[in-house]
Each structure stands twice: as structure tokens, then as C-alpha cells.
Design an enzyme around this catalytic site. Structure first.
Site: not given
Ligand code: RTP
Length: 150
Positions: A11, A51, A59, A87, A93, A104, A117
């Protein structure tokens, strides 16, 4: 022939902090094979598509703004069980929940700046690879080309 492909992305914060090489190195050391890579400054529309499942989350606007704020490094990785193992290499996350030893867990503290990601399933990997690499998505040609040298 690799059994699986995944989409891994450094990212904007990971690129800015100079962690691209470290992330690539961790995947290579584990035994996975890099089969496609490009640096791209994605548009807001492209990130919204990536996304789209998160549209409506509080968010989401901030996430789209941040992800389109600078270049990312988009990659296709191949290997056994690479979606799930990728992962695991990335960590949880929320970096505060990530184990030390994960990317991370070693380099981040903020869920909104979590460096990388990784696709969460084989089907989403396929979709994401097509979005970011189009016809090159399979990466298979690259893998065959690499294998010819060994
Ligand atoms: P990614 O897609 O980036 O690999 O992350 P992930 O599957 O582990 O998590 P996801 O729920 O898909 O969330 C995507 C990205 O959104 C940001 N995020 N911010 N509470 C918050 O402020 C929040 N929750 C998620 C994170 O950057 C996350 O990687």
C-alpha cells in the site's frame, strides 16, 4: 506449475516507508514465486472497484482517499496454498492484533496504515488479479518463462 495464485499489494504507506523489498523478500524466502509486478498510482475509481465490498463502511471514504494518494506495488505470487499463507505472512488486519514476525506485526500499529493487502480467498484473488493485471492476470506465462531457466 504452481497450485495457486494470489494478489499481494504494497500500500502507499509501505511504498513510502521503503518496505517493498522487505515484503518481497519475506515471500521469496518462504518459497513463493513472484510472477508479476507493477508500480501504479491507482485512480479513486480503481480503488473503489478493488474495495467495492466495503462500500458503506464508515472507514471506506478514508480508505479510498489513502489508497489513491500515492503509488502502490501490485504483485501476483504463486505457490502452494499461497492465498492463505500470504495472509499469514501479512498478519492480522489490525496491526495491534498481528503477531510479531508477521509484516504488519513487525512494521505497523495503525489499521488505516497497515502496509499491505492480500487476497482473502482464491476467488477474490482471481477477481483482484484481473482488476489489476487484466489479461496478464494468470501470470502463468511468466512462471513458465522463469521455470525454463532452472
Ligand atoms: P486488505 O483487504 O487491505 O488486505 O485488508 P483485510 O482484508 O485484512 O481487511 P478488510 O476488512 O478488507 O479492510 C480493508 C482495509 O480497510 C482498512 N480498514 N480500516 N476500522 C478501520 O478503520 C478499518 N478497518 C479496515 C484497512 O487498511 C484494511 O486493510
Amino acid at each position: 506449475m504452481a497450485s495457486e495464485l494470489t494478489f499481494i499489494m504494497v500500500k502507499p504507506d509501505g511504498v513510502q516507508r521503503g518496505l517493498t523489498g522487505e515484503i518481497i523478500s519475506r515471500f521469496e524466502r518462504r518459497g513463493f514465486k513472484l510472477v508479476n509486478l507493477k508500480m501504479v498510482h491507482a485512480s479513486k475509481e480503481h480503488i473503489e472497484k478493488h474495495y467495492e465490498d466495503l462500500a458503506g463502511k464508515p472507514f471506506y471514504p478514508g480508505l479510498v482517499k489513502y489508497m489513491s494518494s500515492g503509488p502502490v506495488v501490485a504483485m501476483c505470487w504463486a505457490g502452494k496454498d499461497v492465498v492463505k499463507q500470504g495472509r499469514i505472512l501479512l498478519g492480522a488486519t489490525n496491526p495491534l492484533a498481528s503477531s510479531p514476525g508477521t509484516i504488519r506485526g513487525d512494521y505497523a500499529i495503525d489499521v488505516g496504515r497497515n502496509i499491505c493487502h492480500g487476497s482473502d480467498a482464491v476467488e477474490s484473488a482471481k477477481k483482484e488479479l484481473e482488476l489489476w493485471f487484466g489479461q496478464e492476470a494468470a501470470g502463468i506465462q511468466y512462471e513458465r518463462a522463469i521455470d525454463q531457466w532452472v
